[in-house]
Design an enzyme around this catalytic site. Sequence first.
Site: not given
Length: 468
Positions: A92, A153, A26, A115-116, A33, A168, A22, A376
């Site tokens: 899908t 869905g 967005r 994958g997301d 993504k 869906e 995909g 220091a």
Amino acid sequence: MSSVSTDRKRTAPIAAVILAAGKGTRMKSHLPKVLHEVADLSLIEHVIRSVSIAKPERLVVIVGHEAEAVEARVRTAYPGAVTALQDPPMGTGHAAMQARAALEGFEGDVFILFGDTPLIRSATYARVVETKAAANATLAVLGFHAVDPGAYGRLVTSADGELEAIVEAKDASPDQLAIRYCNSGVMCVEARALFRLLDKVEPRNAQGEYYLTDLVALARAEGGRCVAVAGEEAEMLGVNSRRDLAQAEAAFQDRARDAAMIEGVTLTAPQTVFFSHDTVLGRDVRVGPNVVFGPGVVVEDSVEIRAFSHLEGAVVASGAQIGPYARLRPGADIRSKARIGNFVEVKNAVFEAGAKANHLTYVGDAHVGADANIGAGTITCNYDGFLKHRTKIGRDAFVGSNSALVAPVEIGDGATVAAGSTITRDVSADALAVGRAQQVEKAGLAKKLRAKLAEAKAALLGRARDKS
Ligand code: UD1
Ligand code: CA
């Protein structure tokens, strides 16, 4: 032993197909993504990591948008993975079809995942396989009860709990829209049935796409059984936007904080501590507020990490004390009971047991011997504009404040460097090195100077009065 039989059940062959073709429109990003990260690990690697615990015989990733970048990451994360191209994306179900060649000859169960969705735990995947086996089903779907089912869905179940169909949201009737039992996207299908059923999927729906979800009704039409397994909604979050990404990060962090505390780590202010996907903390580690762990940090038992420290690529051995306000960069190797204090940066350097750099210091490309003390404002000048050079500081050495150690250089065991020195040559063991301008004293000169300056100032003020 009884465990033998359960082991056998678990090793029933599994293949995994991860859909990642995909576009992720967005996200508004040049990066695909699934390569966006949660806790320094890409979304797709989170998915690969949890599903690989089930030891899949084959792992197939369906790529499309920015295929090469995704493929490259998948290969490094899982060298045995196979990728298949879906171009153009047509849903899908169409994506899953692209795994046909890669699954040629495979017998067993095929997991289809997205994958997301980075938060699904390996134990949840295991539960899907187990439920499918126990029900002797053709197909099992991971569902969840959504507070707000929105665009997910819907799982249509019969009175006796059988899964009848997935509808869906865009195709659902008002009655179906009222269902709150939703599809996570995770499905486990008998390999022999998968492609036979996928061949029957048609794009006759509101989106004109090949829906993977149609497999449920198609399997039942053949007389097969379908079951749904309910999981926790928090695990099912799919990342579609930057806001979802931030939400996934927050969920991951909460989980990591909980896990750390359960394993015996004290977090004074858990909400302000941030972990990486691979952070390892031992027992009785204490972490103060606002501490950030980047990738590759291992902290052994009983270490104290004080507020506002940032660690990455570092190993900290037991009993060491870090911070407040310390920065450990890759290659920092802090041995037991060493101390790295405020505004100290350590990069690619070993601090042997008991060595200390307590304030305002940079130690890079160096080896600091046991019990050495770095004052220091000490700087290892490791870079000449072209190359990096090493600094070696012996055991029990003492480096006075505001010293510049120009590498390559070696300070011997037990040697002392006087404060304010610029050290350009090696210092022998037990020697005192002074590398600064000699101090001179001129008797009464301060007093004379003061008188002269006061006179000059008075003259200046007098002239200004005369003018006005
Ligand atoms: C899907 C499910 C829905 C479920 C939801 C859970 C279908 C038809 N719908 O909807 O039931 O509740 O996920 O989050 O399966 N992908 C491809 N190729 C494509 C289309 C998608 O590889 O042609 C990949 C995407 O990269 C993504 C995943 O499949 O990783 C899901 O696709 P997406 O379009 O986000 O599905 P949803 O509409 O969210
Ligand atoms: Ca989605």
